[in-house]
Design a protein around this motif. Structure first.
Motif, short mmCIF file in Angstrom:
data_model
loop_
_atom_site.label_atom_id
_atom_site.label_comp_id
_atom_site.label_asym_id
_atom_site.label_seq_id
_atom_site.Cartn_x
_atom_site.Cartn_y
_atom_site.Cartn_z
N ALA A 75 0.78 -1.30 -0.04
CA ALA A 75 0.05 0.12 0.08
C ALA A 75 1.05 1.22 0.06
N ASN A 76 0.23 2.28 -0.32
CA ASN A 76 0.79 3.90 -0.44
C ASN A 76 0.92 4.18 1.01
N PRO A 77 2.15 4.29 1.76
CA PRO A 77 2.08 4.93 3.13
C PRO A 77 2.03 6.22 3.04
N ALA A 78 2.16 7.40 2.08
CA ALA A 78 2.23 8.59 2.19
C ALA A 78 0.82 9.07 2.86
N PRO A 79 -0.10 8.67 2.69
CA PRO A 79 -1.52 9.30 3.32
C PRO A 79 -1.27 8.96 4.75
N LEU A 80 -0.87 7.88 5.23
CA LEU A 80 -0.74 7.91 6.72
C LEU A 80 0.28 8.75 7.25
N GLY A 81 1.36 8.92 6.48
CA GLY A 81 2.42 10.14 7.01
C GLY A 81 1.88 11.52 6.91
N LEU A 82 1.01 11.81 5.91
CA LEU A 82 0.67 13.28 5.73
C LEU A 82 -0.44 13.47 6.70
N MET A 83 -1.15 12.40 7.19
CA MET A 83 -2.48 12.56 8.24
C MET A 83 -1.67 12.54 9.70
N GLY A 84 -0.75 11.81 9.80
CA GLY A 84 -0.07 11.87 11.17
C GLY A 84 0.50 13.63 11.13
N GLY A 144 -3.94 21.63 7.32
CA GLY A 144 -5.27 21.50 6.70
C GLY A 144 -5.00 20.87 5.16
N ALA A 145 -3.81 21.62 4.81
CA ALA A 145 -3.62 21.15 3.49
C ALA A 145 -2.93 19.59 3.37
N ALA A 146 -2.06 19.33 4.44
CA ALA A 146 -1.68 18.01 4.61
C ALA A 146 -2.82 16.96 4.51
N ILE A 147 -3.64 17.29 5.41
CA ILE A 147 -4.77 16.36 5.44
C ILE A 147 -5.64 16.28 4.35
N TYR A 148 -5.83 17.13 3.34
CA TYR A 148 -6.47 17.07 2.15
C TYR A 148 -5.39 16.33 1.32
N ALA A 149 -4.32 16.41 1.12
CA ALA A 149 -3.40 15.85 0.52
C ALA A 149 -3.54 14.19 0.62
N ALA A 150 -3.50 13.95 2.12
CA ALA A 150 -3.52 12.51 2.43
C ALA A 150 -4.93 11.98 1.96
N LEU A 151 -6.12 12.69 2.33
CA LEU A 151 -7.45 11.98 2.18
C LEU A 151 -7.50 11.95 0.59
N ALA A 152 -7.11 12.93 -0.17
CA ALA A 152 -6.99 12.80 -1.68
C ALA A 152 -6.56 11.72 -2.29
N GLN A 153 -5.53 11.35 -1.72
CA GLN A 153 -4.82 10.11 -2.21
C GLN A 153 -5.54 8.89 -1.88
N ASN A 166 -8.85 9.20 -4.16
CA ASN A 166 -8.60 8.74 -5.61
C ASN A 166 -8.18 7.46 -6.05
N GLU A 167 -7.33 6.76 -4.91
CA GLU A 167 -7.12 5.20 -5.18
C GLU A 167 -8.28 4.54 -4.97
N VAL A 168 -9.41 4.75 -4.11
CA VAL A 168 -10.43 3.98 -3.85
C VAL A 168 -11.38 4.05 -5.09
N TYR A 169 -11.23 5.23 -5.58
CA TYR A 169 -12.39 5.54 -6.87
C TYR A 169 -11.64 5.19 -8.14
N GLY A 170 -10.52 4.72 -8.20
CA GLY A 170 -9.69 4.58 -9.39
C GLY A 170 -9.72 5.92 -10.11
N ARG A 171 -9.81 7.14 -9.95
CA ARG A 171 -9.99 8.24 -10.75
C ARG A 171 -9.59 9.42 -9.80
N THR A 172 -9.36 10.59 -10.63
CA THR A 172 -9.03 11.62 -9.97
C THR A 172 -10.45 12.40 -9.58
N VAL A 173 -10.73 12.19 -8.26
CA VAL A 173 -11.92 12.82 -7.41
C VAL A 173 -11.68 14.05 -6.86
N MET A 174 -10.39 14.17 -6.10
CA MET A 174 -9.90 15.23 -5.33
C MET A 174 -8.56 15.67 -5.87
#
Length: 201
Positions: A24-33, A179-188, A191-199
């Motif tokens: 899995a992509n670990p970046a969202p975890l790091g960005l959320m933390g 807040g920007a880091a949270i957005y970047a994390a949740l966007a990833q 986007n992965e769940v939906y398989g397309r760019t939602v955010m």
């Protein structure tokens, strides 16, 4: 026969096995933390509530340990930027908690404002250099690192001038950064769940 065996042995030595990376992509975890802990600390910096165990716990567990784990997972994926960023900021949060807690136990002296200026300025310089790296990455990460660079220097300036006003300004800027880091994390994640760019990122 010997030539055939030598040739086969040579082929075995020079062949490579390419394995697909299915981790899995670990970046969202790091960005959320990073993001959630940054928002909470800077709510304090903005003067909304006092520094308390909630912030310290987040600094140890989510901002600290979760980011270090994310950095190690980025290392496994061969991502030098992610490894350096997440591991470093994870230990930043842990060191910040240590700076706050150790003096309360009488083990060391409280750092004076000038010492904190250098501490924060060093992190600002480090972040500014990483920001240069984000110029090859997405806009969301560029904004996170640019605003974080500003945040560190604002906090350093606040300690240098011992100005509560500047620290409060830094607090509000830090809320935006987190807040920007949270957005970047949740966007990833989305986007992965939906398989397309939602955010967009």
């Amino acid at each position: 026969m010997s030539n055939v065996l030598n040739h086969a042995d040579s082929d075995l030595q020079t062949s490579r096995i390419n394995l697909a990376d299915i981790t899995a992509n670990p970046a969202p975890l790091g960005l959320m933390g990073f993001g959630m802990t940054t928002v909470l600390l800077n709510l304090h910096n903005a003067g909304i509530f006092s520094l308390n165990s909630m912030i310290l716990a987040m600094g140890i567990c989510y901002g600290g340990l979760a980011q270090v784990l994310a950095g190690m997972m980025e290392w496994k994926k061969g991502n030098t930027f992610g490894t350096t960023a997440f591991t470093s900021y994870g230990f930043f949060w842990l060191s910040l908690v240590v700076l706050i807690v150790l003096p309360k136990f009488g083990l060391v002296e409280q750092p004076d404002p000038l010492a904190m200026v250098f501490y924060l300025a060093m992190w600002g310089i480090f972040t500014a250099v990483l920001f240069v790296g984000t110029l090859k990455l997405g806009r969301a990460l560029q904004f996170v690192f640019a605003s974080l660079t500003i945040l560190f220097f604002l906090l350093a300036l606040g300690d240098l001038l011992e100005s509560e006003t500047i620290k409060h300004i830094a607090g509000y800027e830090g809320i935006i950064c987190g807040g920007a880091a949270i957005y970047a994390a949740l966007a990833q994640v989305i986007n992965e769940v939906y398989g397309r760019t939602v955010m967009p990122v």
